[in-house]
Design a protein around this motif. Structure first.
Motif, PDB file in Angstrom:
ATOM      1  N   PHE A 119       1.560 -13.203  -3.116  1.00 39.13           N
ATOM      2  CA  PHE A 119       1.375 -11.756  -3.254  1.00 39.13           C
ATOM      3  C   PHE A 119       2.173 -11.239  -4.451  1.00 39.13           C
ATOM      4  O   PHE A 119       1.674 -10.419  -5.228  1.00 39.13           O
ATOM      5  N   PHE A 123       0.550  -9.264  -7.501  1.00 40.50           N
ATOM      6  CA  PHE A 123       0.895  -7.843  -7.661  1.00 40.50           C
ATOM      7  C   PHE A 123       2.365  -7.732  -8.076  1.00 40.50           C
ATOM      8  O   PHE A 123       3.219  -7.333  -7.283  1.00 40.50           O
ATOM      9  N   ARG A 282      -1.953   2.894  -2.247  1.00 42.40           N
ATOM     10  CA  ARG A 282      -2.419   1.684  -2.935  1.00 42.40           C
ATOM     11  C   ARG A 282      -1.671   0.446  -2.466  1.00 42.40           C
ATOM     12  O   ARG A 282      -2.271  -0.594  -2.169  1.00 42.40           O
ATOM     13  N   LYS A 283      -0.352   0.526  -2.379  1.00 42.54           N
ATOM     14  CA  LYS A 283       0.444  -0.644  -2.023  1.00 42.54           C
ATOM     15  C   LYS A 283       0.103  -1.147  -0.620  1.00 42.54           C
ATOM     16  O   LYS A 283       0.103  -2.353  -0.356  1.00 42.54           O
ATOM     17  N   CYS A 285      -2.864  -0.657   0.936  1.00 47.46           N
ATOM     18  CA  CYS A 285      -4.237  -1.177   0.917  1.00 47.46           C
ATOM     19  C   CYS A 285      -4.298  -2.593   0.354  1.00 47.46           C
ATOM     20  O   CYS A 285      -4.968  -3.464   0.921  1.00 47.46           O
ATOM     21  N   VAL A 286      -3.599  -2.840  -0.756  1.00 45.20           N
ATOM     22  CA  VAL A 286      -3.684  -4.171  -1.362  1.00 45.20           C
ATOM     23  C   VAL A 286      -3.002  -5.220  -0.483  1.00 45.20           C
ATOM     24  O   VAL A 286      -3.466  -6.366  -0.390  1.00 45.20           O
ATOM     25  N   PHE A 287      -1.914  -4.832   0.193  1.00 39.50           N
ATOM     26  CA  PHE A 287      -1.251  -5.786   1.078  1.00 39.50           C
ATOM     27  C   PHE A 287      -2.122  -6.080   2.292  1.00 39.50           C
ATOM     28  O   PHE A 287      -2.244  -7.242   2.711  1.00 39.50           O
ATOM     29  N   ASN A 288      -2.736  -5.059   2.856  1.00 39.55           N
ATOM     30  CA  ASN A 288      -3.620  -5.263   4.004  1.00 39.55           C
ATOM     31  C   ASN A 288      -4.770  -6.193   3.646  1.00 39.55           C
ATOM     32  O   ASN A 288      -5.131  -7.081   4.433  1.00 39.55           O
ATOM     33  N   GLN A 289      -5.345  -5.984   2.490  1.00 45.98           N
ATOM     34  CA  GLN A 289      -6.450  -6.841   2.072  1.00 45.98           C
ATOM     35  C   GLN A 289      -5.986  -8.270   1.852  1.00 45.98           C
ATOM     36  O   GLN A 289      -6.630  -9.227   2.292  1.00 45.98           O
ATOM     37  N   TRP A 290      -4.825  -8.413   1.207  1.00 46.41           N
ATOM     38  CA  TRP A 290      -4.288  -9.755   0.924  1.00 46.41           C
ATOM     39  C   TRP A 290      -3.984 -10.522   2.201  1.00 46.41           C
ATOM     40  O   TRP A 290      -4.387 -11.674   2.359  1.00 46.41           O
ATOM     41  N   GLU A 293      -7.068 -11.642   4.047  1.00 49.95           N
ATOM     42  CA  GLU A 293      -7.703 -12.812   3.432  1.00 49.95           C
ATOM     43  C   GLU A 293      -6.923 -14.088   3.724  1.00 49.95           C
ATOM     44  O   GLU A 293      -7.514 -15.151   3.944  1.00 49.95           O
TER      45      GLU A 293
END
Length: 296
Positions: A119, A123, A282-283, A285-290, A293
């Protein structure tokens, strides 16, 4: 309020702490890479500023005075806080956002920490600060941006999204299996099982799930967290049930074994909990998506 000229210098306070720790002017001087005379001068000036002696001088050495004993822990704590604040500011200067993630100890140590560098590489301008906690979340409107907890499966938890269901694997060390092999289910009766104190029902569910009728022998120590059970398995203390995503890497490297490929789906799942007002950051959302996955 005291003005700046009335406050002791950082150098004087560091000198005081060094002398207090060593109870020796010469050893403090060596630690600070200054002369003994410079140390003595700093302490004398500090005592004059305070109007009270910090040390008692004796023929056989020095010791803290009653004033010094009260002053030392306060000054040490204050300087530590100052150093922490300065270091944090310098680190945060290199990132755009800070994401605070509160997770269970086992989730952190057995899964997230080994992968978090991915991660960070993806990012680089988001600094993740990991904290640990356990049990139900009473208040999410605090300093945490994301909370991850293992909870009984339910259709709805407020502000929570199911990351994954918990599937447990029976695991053992290679050395334990070498001494007492498990070639069929009857061989399980020859082994000791590690109690999970926060979920004692797991082994009863395991017996029912696999139609086990023999009385199970339990290890004399129970373990609160999965990472503790893993350490006990590695020390050949018995068999444990551990979440598959936490141990699959160790099984792949043959550092841990899943005898007879025995698994069991528990009635728990890992939930990600985010306050409503932070859901669209944003922070977050990107962590949740990562993480979604990575666990898929």
């Amino acid at each position: 309020m005291l003005n700046m000229q009335e406050l002791p210098s950082i150098r004087a306070l560091r000198t005081f702490i060094a002398v207090a720790n060593h109870l020796s002017f010469s050893k403090a001087a060596k630690e600070l890479s200054v002369t003994q005379g410079a140390v003595s001068k700093q302490i004398s000036h500090l005592e004059q500023q305070l109007g009270q002696p910090l040390f008692e001088r004796h023929l056989n050495g020095i010791r803290l005075s009653s004033v010094g004993l009260r002053y030392l822990p306060q000054i040490a704590e204050t300087l530590e806080a100052l150093q922490n604040a300065t270091a944090s500011l310098r680190q945060l200067d290199q990132v755009d956002e800070v994401l605070t993630v509160n997770v269970t100890p086992s989730f952190a140590s057995l899964w997230l920490i080994p992968l978090i560098n991915r991660f960070a590489e993806a990012f680089p301008n988001i600094q993740v600060q990991l904290k640990t906690g356990d049990g139900p979340v009473q208040d999410i409107s605090n300093e945490n941006d994301i909370v991850i907890r293992c909870l009984p499966l339910a259709k709805y938890y407020e502000n929570a999204t199911l990351l994954c269901r918990e599937n447990l694997r029976l695991v053992a060390s290679a050395e334990l299996l070498r001494k007492t092999p498990i070639r069929h289910s009857d061989d399980l009766a020859k082994h000791v099982f590690l109690p999970q104190v926060t979920r004692p029902q797991l082994w009863e569910q395991f017996k029912t799930h696999h139609d086990i009728e023999f009385p199970m022998a339990f290890y004399g120590v129970g373990f609160e967290h999965f990472y503790m059970s893993l350490a006990a398995v590695e020390c050949q203390q018995g068999l444990a049930l551990l979440p598959d995503f936490m141990v699959e890497g160790l099984i792949a490297k043959r550092e841990l074994f899943n005898p007879l490929n025995i698994t069991m789906e528990s009635h728990y799942g890992y939930y990600i909990i985010v306050p409503n007002y932070k859901r669209h950051a944003r922070k977050v959302c990107v962590f949740n998506q990562w993480i979604g996955e990575m666990l898929s």
